[in-house]
Write a protein that holds these residues in place. Structure first.
Motif, PDB file in Angstrom:
ATOM      1  N   LEU A   1      58.592  47.516  45.262  1.00  0.00           N
ATOM      2  CA  LEU A   1      57.307  46.902  44.965  1.00  0.00           C
ATOM      3  C   LEU A   1      56.313  48.000  44.617  1.00  0.00           C
ATOM      4  O   LEU A   1      56.309  49.065  45.225  1.00  0.00           O
ATOM      5  N   SER A   2      55.475  47.746  43.625  1.00  0.00           N
ATOM      6  CA  SER A   2      54.387  48.658  43.317  1.00  0.00           C
ATOM      7  C   SER A   2      53.109  47.845  43.152  1.00  0.00           C
ATOM      8  O   SER A   2      53.119  46.780  42.527  1.00  0.00           O
ATOM      9  N   ILE A   3      52.026  48.337  43.730  1.00  0.00           N
ATOM     10  CA  ILE A   3      50.756  47.618  43.761  1.00  0.00           C
ATOM     11  C   ILE A   3      49.655  48.512  43.206  1.00  0.00           C
ATOM     12  O   ILE A   3      49.626  49.715  43.468  1.00  0.00           O
ATOM     13  N   SER A   4      48.733  47.911  42.444  1.00  0.00           N
ATOM     14  CA  SER A   4      47.577  48.648  41.947  1.00  0.00           C
ATOM     15  C   SER A   4      46.374  47.719  41.898  1.00  0.00           C
ATOM     16  O   SER A   4      46.521  46.528  41.616  1.00  0.00           O
ATOM     17  N   HIS A   5      45.200  48.245  42.183  1.00  0.00           N
ATOM     18  CA  HIS A   5      43.987  47.459  41.975  1.00  0.00           C
ATOM     19  C   HIS A   5      42.837  48.387  41.633  1.00  0.00           C
ATOM     20  O   HIS A   5      42.761  49.530  42.102  1.00  0.00           O
ATOM     21  N   HIS A   6      41.966  47.893  40.766  1.00  0.00           N
ATOM     22  CA  HIS A   6      40.831  48.693  40.301  1.00  0.00           C
ATOM     23  C   HIS A   6      39.759  47.737  39.808  1.00  0.00           C
ATOM     24  O   HIS A   6      40.029  46.871  38.972  1.00  0.00           O
ATOM     25  N   GLY A   7      38.566  47.867  40.357  1.00  0.00           N
ATOM     26  CA  GLY A   7      37.470  47.004  39.925  1.00  0.00           C
ATOM     27  C   GLY A   7      37.775  45.544  40.175  1.00  0.00           C
ATOM     28  O   GLY A   7      38.126  45.140  41.283  1.00  0.00           O
ATOM     29  N   HIS A   8      37.700  44.742  39.126  1.00  0.00           N
ATOM     30  CA  HIS A   8      37.907  43.299  39.252  1.00  0.00           C
ATOM     31  C   HIS A   8      39.323  42.854  38.898  1.00  0.00           C
ATOM     32  O   HIS A   8      39.551  41.657  38.642  1.00  0.00           O
ATOM     33  N   PHE A   9      40.272  43.781  38.895  1.00  0.00           N
ATOM     34  CA  PHE A   9      41.645  43.415  38.561  1.00  0.00           C
ATOM     35  C   PHE A   9      42.637  44.077  39.515  1.00  0.00           C
ATOM     36  O   PHE A   9      42.456  45.224  39.927  1.00  0.00           O
ATOM     37  N   GLY A  10      43.681  43.326  39.823  1.00  0.00           N
ATOM     38  CA  GLY A  10      44.782  43.855  40.606  1.00  0.00           C
ATOM     39  C   GLY A  10      46.080  43.512  39.910  1.00  0.00           C
ATOM     40  O   GLY A  10      46.131  42.637  39.028  1.00  0.00           O
TER      41      GLY A  10
END
Length: 205
Positions: free
Chosen positions: A180-189
């Protein structure tokens, strides 16, 4: 092995002035700087290359077991660029394949080993609230719901955890372990995981 990254373009514009003296030379190779200089939309190119590097770095950690982010050592090459997608490679410890989605508000990238063709699903999640707490909670909920439906098990059977170097994993009924890889930044994930769909998808919200 997999890695992903997402960049909220509006957030990136507020947070970073990539045009300041020395920024590009510190982050990007000569080839990458040429791509930025020649781009019709240099802002988009900067954050596309950044997303490719971040995504490949997350993948590289899995094999090197080391968290040392040196952006210039992650060398990107673009193979095909359209108005909405980009395919390319990133070379670091080895060569990785990358696929990026270029949306009006964000850029997302998935990276995997060049010699392996895993079956991947990426899910993009828009956030009404960009606080870290909301991002963390909503992404976890979506992953658990996704895995519950995929494996036809109760949500209580899905466990999100991290391994000994902090890489996220999904455990199903205390047995199967999914990368699994997860990313989030600002108003998006975004999250990406291996499943049985036989191709790479980009599934908004």
């Amino acid at each position: 092995m997999i890695g992903n990254d997402i960049v909220d373009l509006a957030q990136a514009k507020r947070e970073s002035n990539w045009r300041r003296t020395g920024f590009l030379a510190k982050i990007f190779t000569s080839y990458e700087q040429h791509l930025i200089d020649a781009a019709i939309n240099p802002d988009q190119m900067v954050w596309l290359l950044w997303s490719m590097k971040e995504s490949a770095y997350k993948l590289a950690i899995r094999s090197t077991q080391k968290r040392v982010f040196a952006p210039q050592k992650l060398a990107c090459h673009i193979d095909e660029l359209t108005g909405t997608t980009c395919s390319g490679t990133v070379h670091y410890v080895e060569e990785y394949r990358s696929i990026s989605v270029l949306a009006p508000d964000y850029i997302s990238t998935i990276t995997c080993s060049a010699d392996i063709a895993p079956t991947l699903t990426e899910t993009i999640i828009p956030f009404a609230d960009a606080t870290y707490q909301t991002q963390h909670r909503v992404i976890r909920q979506r992953i658990i719901q996704h895995c519950s439906a995929l494996f036809a098990v109760p949500e209580q059977a899905i466990q999100l955890c991290k391994n000994n170097i902090g890489i996220p994993e999904v455990r199903v009924a205390n047995s199967a372990v999914l990368p699994l890889s997860i990313s989030h930044h600002g108003h998006f994930g975004a999250y990406v995981m291996v499943d049985s769909t036989m191709e790479i998808h980009n599934t908004p919200g």
